[in-house]
Design a protein around this motif. Sequence first.
Motif, PDB file in Angstrom:
ATOM      1  N   TYR A  57       0.878  -1.169   0.000  1.00 27.09           N
ATOM      2  CA  TYR A  57       0.000   0.000   0.000  1.00 27.09           C
ATOM      3  C   TYR A  57       0.912   1.214   0.000  1.00 27.09           C
ATOM      4  O   TYR A  57       1.597   1.488   0.987  1.00 27.09           O
ATOM      5  N   PRO A  79       0.393   5.023  -0.780  1.00 30.58           N
ATOM      6  CA  PRO A  79      -0.422   6.174  -1.172  1.00 30.58           C
ATOM      7  C   PRO A  79       0.393   7.348  -1.683  1.00 30.58           C
ATOM      8  O   PRO A  79      -0.184   8.319  -2.182  1.00 30.58           O
ATOM      9  N   TYR A 133      -6.578  -0.547  -4.961  1.00 30.21           N
ATOM     10  CA  TYR A 133      -7.558  -0.977  -3.968  1.00 30.21           C
ATOM     11  C   TYR A 133      -8.100  -2.365  -4.303  1.00 30.21           C
ATOM     12  O   TYR A 133      -8.256  -3.221  -3.420  1.00 30.21           O
ATOM     13  N   VAL A 135      -4.384  -1.765   7.172  1.00 31.35           N
ATOM     14  CA  VAL A 135      -5.140  -1.089   6.123  1.00 31.35           C
ATOM     15  C   VAL A 135      -6.351  -1.947   5.767  1.00 31.35           C
ATOM     16  O   VAL A 135      -6.215  -3.069   5.278  1.00 31.35           O
ATOM     17  N   THR A 171      -9.829  -2.580   3.582  1.00 29.93           N
ATOM     18  CA  THR A 171     -10.283  -2.237   2.230  1.00 29.93           C
ATOM     19  C   THR A 171     -11.717  -2.675   1.927  1.00 29.93           C
ATOM     20  O   THR A 171     -12.290  -2.207   0.956  1.00 29.93           O
ATOM     21  N   ILE A 212     -14.998  -2.027   7.165  1.00 26.05           N
ATOM     22  CA  ILE A 212     -14.909  -0.601   7.469  1.00 26.05           C
ATOM     23  C   ILE A 212     -16.210  -0.095   8.067  1.00 26.05           C
ATOM     24  O   ILE A 212     -16.209   0.677   9.032  1.00 26.05           O
ATOM     25  N   GLN A 245     -10.655   9.873   0.956  1.00 23.65           N
ATOM     26  CA  GLN A 245     -10.325   8.500   0.601  1.00 23.65           C
ATOM     27  C   GLN A 245     -10.003   7.625   1.807  1.00 23.65           C
ATOM     28  O   GLN A 245     -10.166   6.408   1.744  1.00 23.65           O
ATOM     29  N   ALA A 246      -9.494   8.221   2.871  1.00 19.07           N
ATOM     30  CA  ALA A 246      -9.060   7.425   4.017  1.00 19.07           C
ATOM     31  C   ALA A 246      -9.294   8.172   5.318  1.00 19.07           C
ATOM     32  O   ALA A 246      -9.172   9.399   5.373  1.00 19.07           O
ATOM     33  N   VAL A 295      -6.059   2.124   9.169  1.00 17.04           N
ATOM     34  CA  VAL A 295      -6.328   3.015   8.041  1.00 17.04           C
ATOM     35  C   VAL A 295      -7.529   2.436   7.300  1.00 17.04           C
ATOM     36  O   VAL A 295      -7.464   1.307   6.805  1.00 17.04           O
ATOM     37  N   LEU A 303      -9.859   2.602   4.198  1.00 18.21           N
ATOM     38  CA  LEU A 303      -9.890   3.143   2.843  1.00 18.21           C
ATOM     39  C   LEU A 303     -11.336   3.232   2.352  1.00 18.21           C
ATOM     40  O   LEU A 303     -11.885   2.282   1.786  1.00 18.21           O
ATOM     41  N   SER A 330     -11.892   2.495  -1.291  1.00 17.46           N
ATOM     42  CA  SER A 330     -11.936   1.069  -1.622  1.00 17.46           C
ATOM     43  C   SER A 330     -13.274   0.462  -1.242  1.00 17.46           C
ATOM     44  O   SER A 330     -13.857  -0.315  -2.015  1.00 17.46           O
ATOM     45  N   ILE A 355      -2.979  11.036   1.392  1.00 17.88           N
ATOM     46  CA  ILE A 355      -3.607   9.833   1.932  1.00 17.88           C
ATOM     47  C   ILE A 355      -5.086  10.088   2.219  1.00 17.88           C
ATOM     48  O   ILE A 355      -5.930   9.259   1.928  1.00 17.88           O
TER      49      ILE A 355
END
Length: 422
Positions: free
Chosen positions: A29, A31, A44, A63, A65, A70, A308-309, A332, A334, A337, A407
């Motif tokens: 990853y 960024p 992603y 991270v 995705t 998430i 994005q994040a 993190v 994303l 993603s 990022i």
Amino acid sequence: MSFSPAAALRSALASPILLRERWRSGIVYNPLSARMAQNPYPSYAALRACDPVHRSLLVNGWVFTRHADIDAILRDHRRFANDPRQGTLSARQQRRLPASEEFTLIFLDPPDHTRLRALVNKAFTRSAVAAIEARIRTTMGSLLDDIADPSGFDLITTIAQPLPVIVVAEMLGVPAEDRDRFKLWSARRARLLEPTIGRRERRLGAATMISFDAYFREIIAERRKAPRDDIVSALAQVEEEGERLSEREMLNMLRLLLIAGHETTTNLIGNGILALLRNPEQIQRLRDDPSLIPVAVEELLRFDAPVQAIFRHVLTDCEVNGIPLRRRDNLVLLLGSANRDPDAFDDPDRLDVGRGASTHLSLGRGIHHCLGAVLARLEGRIALEMLLERFASIRLLDDRPRFRTGIVFRGLYGLPLRCMPA
């Protein structure tokens, strides 16, 4: 692209870290790469397929995705903190933290977050935002009128940046003659949220916030004596179960509104118009049926997210969908993603302005759902409606406009257009 010593140094330092990361998991990853800045979505997709919960050495964290993972983390503020002090930070990261009394809502957890959010929510209700729709339309019309040559202009500098700056400045009671200063403060404040910025930008951002605080201290004092019809007055007067905002809390909230009221909306307009112009059949659908525009704004938010994040920190040993996490782990998330996850969206890489109800995560979830979400949606809708009304034809002058590296935020340096008035 101009040469940046800081960027070159970051790239050189990252190389051995990324080599170790690839050796461990078969994928990286990164960024900071130019390719990722231009189009992060293939990377992603590769992460989701190969290592959907990826241990990144570069960002010193996990991270995530996938949409389901998430979404679950964002809804669970009891196990996942926003406060960066709850994570594992390097000495350098600790030095970069603001003083605890300067933490804005995005870095706070309950009970502080609960109290402050309750106090400021009243200033951002759907009815409060709807009341300024006519003023937003007037501002958008003036910006369109000011375009000297529709056959060649930059959408970002003429519309996408000034529209939200003017709107939030007016909401805060900033005089018209101070808008340029406000715009500069906003841009520099947004950069402070990017973990990769260099020392110069960080110094500029810190100096900017000192100037910002001094400016608004005077306005706060004035509004407490003589309230007006603006957000500063509303924040000064708001009360919930005997609680009021202190001056420091008000300044922190106003700092946050610089971002909530500007960066997200600027990127929504810029990224959204670019996506539509790259899919001309979709923009034609909106011309044929303008009633689709509110739904289209949701699809544009999903398709190329302005943010994005975002970050979370683990409060206690736990699991997320079978993935073990340890207390103080850094996460993190994303969002870009998650919004392209085929398990959550049919044919996710296709722009479809008629997609309908969306579960995109671009404006967050849970207690930290974007405070300015209603305003961002309204400004995005008005900008799209009035651009299509004003111009019978909109074309790109640059097939590959350049995105800024970062990022957190995803936005364009510029978007040159050639338009034909209706």
